[in-house]
Design a protein around this motif. Sequence first.
Motif, PDB file in Angstrom:
ATOM      1  N   MET A  82       0.532  94.733  35.882  1.00  0.00           N
ATOM      2  CA  MET A  82       0.229  96.139  35.655  1.00  0.00           C
ATOM      3  C   MET A  82       1.303  96.770  34.791  1.00  0.00           C
ATOM      4  O   MET A  82       2.482  96.463  34.922  1.00  0.00           O
ATOM      5  N   PHE A  84       2.903 100.283  34.265  1.00  0.00           N
ATOM      6  CA  PHE A  84       2.942 101.531  35.021  1.00  0.00           C
ATOM      7  C   PHE A  84       2.970 102.734  34.091  1.00  0.00           C
ATOM      8  O   PHE A  84       3.519 102.681  32.992  1.00  0.00           O
ATOM      9  N   SER A  86       4.703 105.416  34.420  1.00  0.00           N
ATOM     10  CA  SER A  86       6.097 105.820  34.172  1.00  0.00           C
ATOM     11  C   SER A  86       6.878 104.667  33.529  1.00  0.00           C
ATOM     12  O   SER A  86       8.068 104.774  33.345  1.00  0.00           O
ATOM     13  N   ALA A  88       8.223 102.257  34.706  1.00  0.00           N
ATOM     14  CA  ALA A  88       8.961 101.598  35.794  1.00  0.00           C
ATOM     15  C   ALA A  88       9.807 100.443  35.282  1.00  0.00           C
ATOM     16  O   ALA A  88       9.860  99.380  35.885  1.00  0.00           O
ATOM     17  N   LEU A  89      10.497 100.663  34.172  1.00  0.00           N
ATOM     18  CA  LEU A  89      11.424  99.634  33.667  1.00  0.00           C
ATOM     19  C   LEU A  89      12.647  99.616  34.584  1.00  0.00           C
ATOM     20  O   LEU A  89      13.078 100.661  35.061  1.00  0.00           O
ATOM     21  N   PHE A  90      13.201  98.425  34.822  1.00  0.00           N
ATOM     22  CA  PHE A  90      14.379  98.334  35.678  1.00  0.00           C
ATOM     23  C   PHE A  90      15.577  98.874  34.906  1.00  0.00           C
ATOM     24  O   PHE A  90      15.983  98.284  33.895  1.00  0.00           O
ATOM     25  N   PRO A  91      16.159  99.998  35.373  1.00  0.00           N
ATOM     26  CA  PRO A  91      17.179 100.666  34.566  1.00  0.00           C
ATOM     27  C   PRO A  91      18.465  99.864  34.422  1.00  0.00           C
ATOM     28  O   PRO A  91      19.221 100.100  33.490  1.00  0.00           O
ATOM     29  N   HIS A  92      18.713  98.923  35.342  1.00  0.00           N
ATOM     30  CA  HIS A  92      19.969  98.169  35.290  1.00  0.00           C
ATOM     31  C   HIS A  92      19.814  96.875  34.506  1.00  0.00           C
ATOM     32  O   HIS A  92      20.747  96.083  34.456  1.00  0.00           O
ATOM     33  N   MET A  93      18.646  96.657  33.909  1.00  0.00           N
ATOM     34  CA  MET A  93      18.429  95.406  33.171  1.00  0.00           C
ATOM     35  C   MET A  93      18.128  95.710  31.707  1.00  0.00           C
ATOM     36  O   MET A  93      17.519  96.728  31.384  1.00  0.00           O
ATOM     37  N   PHE A 101      11.803  89.180  33.934  1.00  0.00           N
ATOM     38  CA  PHE A 101      11.777  89.337  35.394  1.00  0.00           C
ATOM     39  C   PHE A 101      10.651  88.539  36.055  1.00  0.00           C
ATOM     40  O   PHE A 101      10.877  87.779  37.002  1.00  0.00           O
ATOM     41  N   GLY A 102       9.437  88.711  35.540  1.00  0.00           N
ATOM     42  CA  GLY A 102       8.291  88.026  36.137  1.00  0.00           C
ATOM     43  C   GLY A 102       8.362  86.518  35.970  1.00  0.00           C
ATOM     44  O   GLY A 102       7.880  85.763  36.817  1.00  0.00           O
ATOM     45  N   HIS A 135      17.509 103.157  29.078  1.00  0.00           N
ATOM     46  CA  HIS A 135      17.876 104.532  28.708  1.00  0.00           C
ATOM     47  C   HIS A 135      18.303 104.647  27.252  1.00  0.00           C
ATOM     48  O   HIS A 135      18.492 105.753  26.749  1.00  0.00           O
ATOM     49  N   ARG A 149       6.648  93.240  29.216  1.00  0.00           N
ATOM     50  CA  ARG A 149       6.979  92.750  30.553  1.00  0.00           C
ATOM     51  C   ARG A 149       5.708  92.404  31.331  1.00  0.00           C
ATOM     52  O   ARG A 149       5.648  91.389  32.022  1.00  0.00           O
ATOM     53  N   ALA A 150       4.693  93.277  31.199  1.00  0.00           N
ATOM     54  CA  ALA A 150       3.453  93.042  31.937  1.00  0.00           C
ATOM     55  C   ALA A 150       2.689  91.841  31.374  1.00  0.00           C
ATOM     56  O   ALA A 150       1.960  91.176  32.096  1.00  0.00           O
TER      57      ALA A 150
END
Lengths: 356, 302
Positions: A82, A84, A86, A88-93, A101-102, A135, A149-150
Amino acid sequence: MLQTPILQFEQVSKRFGATAAVDGVSIDIAPGEFFALLGPSGCGKTTLMRMAAGFERPDEGRVLIDGADATDTPPHRRPVNMMFQSYALFPHMSVADNIAFGLKAAGSSRDAIAARVSEMVRLAQLQGLEKRKPHQLSGGQKQRTALARALARGTKLLLLDEPLGALDRKLREETQFELMDIQKRLGAAFVVVTHDQDEAMSMADRIAVMRAGKIEQIGAPADIYERPRSRYVAEFIGEVNLFEGKATRRGDVLRIEAQDGEIEAPSREGLVDGATLACAVRPERIRFAAADASGANRLAGVVHDVAYRGDHRVFRVRLKSGALARVAAPSALPAPQPGEAATLAFDADACVVLDA
Amino acid sequence: MPRGGLARGRLSALAIPYGWLALFFLAPLALVAKISLSKSIIAQPPYEPAFRASDGLAGWLEKARMFSVAAYRGLGEDPLYLESYLSSLAIAGVSTLLALLVAYPLALAIARSDPKRRSLLIALAVAPFWTSFLIRVYAWIAILKDEGFLNHALMALGLIDAPLTIYATNVAVVIGIVYSYLPFVVLPIYNSLEKQDAALREAAADLGAGPLATFWKVTLPLSAPGVIAGALLMFIPAVGEFVIPDLLGGSDTIMIGRTMWNDFFENRDWPAASAGAIVLLILLVGPIVWFERRQTKGQGAQ
């Protein structure tokens, strides 16, 4: 459908407190299809998508993915990804770590991950941004990272929640074509949730128009636009003129005694003689006729104002009843000026008969 | 209004907190630093030089030449101080680690609870503050002593045959410190967990990460600022803790707060105690500066 649908909703319902967010919905989505769930906010389209992803469990009904019952499968075990709303990206990566990630979760080898990440980076045109943190990205770059990513896991079904919602207008149109292009290339089924009818119309193979947790109509964009099955769909998709009145059947012709004049429309099975019906006509199906033309589907009025849209102009014409009718005419054609009398005409088959 | 007026307004607004800090933090610190450079004598006050207004500027300059770093050298020669520092750091470190282990699950449970109930749960976590700190530490004596509630309960359950000696040991000190400082650790961790976007966890699950992998790769790293803030909020005052080791510790419990107290009030060696305080301050400023830099660097990422 010959192929096993990639995604099936079977009579699914979901209640939140007293309100039914999704109410007895059944949809089959084919492999490789670009499908849009369209409706205003609160119509249940997002809940439906979250059921496909596994974040909501239907109170009733089943969700099948590629023919297998996934109703009780947790999200991390579903062959679905999915994007998202927003992002929903991982802010620390970094961008690359987000995309990987997946693949890491799936336990791919380091080399396979690196190869797939660079493939996705190319696909989403993120070259040179691999090491950036979310960011440090623009809105469009974030959107493409979320998409990459998806897509990275290569699942055959991708869910996209308002994928263009956060982009500005210009970027949105470009991205529409990009999304269509990527979908064609990968051959995965895309299910897009959107409240934007233009977006749904231009991207999707099929659209499900939703209202209050139910499906109003499913069909190809042209189908839904040309042959809306309800007043709600006709008004939600594009501009429409509605003429209401008592209807009488004369063979295969239906006559509607509207306030602004007599309307002739094609009849069809199941219409009750004497019922009050509405005739829906799209603005571009109406033309200006000679003032002395008479007969059915001729409506007299006065041009109220004109909006210039480049290739065409949109006229608002005040009819006898006081209602404003919309007429879209090519800019090249001669047309009356505001304040002048005008006669509107349209063919019987331009009229879609709907319950009033 | 010209800009000068605005600048003056801002300046006077800043003057209040800075004036406060100068008066109640910097001035006492300067006094302690001054005493740490003095020499211990049997007199009133128990150190020299002591500056008096009657000395005049020349007299002050004359007396300033008496300053020496003898007290600091003394710290190096006194094994008790080194032992006190190490033991304090160890006790505070172990306590902080234990507190993190208790506080994190607690903060996580509160952050994941029904939003309507969260403020109540947080209020409960902070509820002990409504009772006097001293009374609560005394209460731990009643719980931990040989004839205390804990030993009674464990013996009644048949888990032990003879009472455990906990009271008046370092174990009791650690228990007391963990208990007393727990809310300071829970609150920052809760704050950082509560701010986390639930969609991030959903995204991790969607990408195939199970609940445990999601915790290690997403939830925990994103809560690191809260964990560090909580750990520092606890560790720094715990190193200098005096009351808890004094009430719950035994005669062999050595902590720097107690050692300094002894020098001040028992030995009346103010310069030695002051030097000990200055060294402790320097030891603790390091981690704070490190955390501050990390915070400002991480600001953009939030």
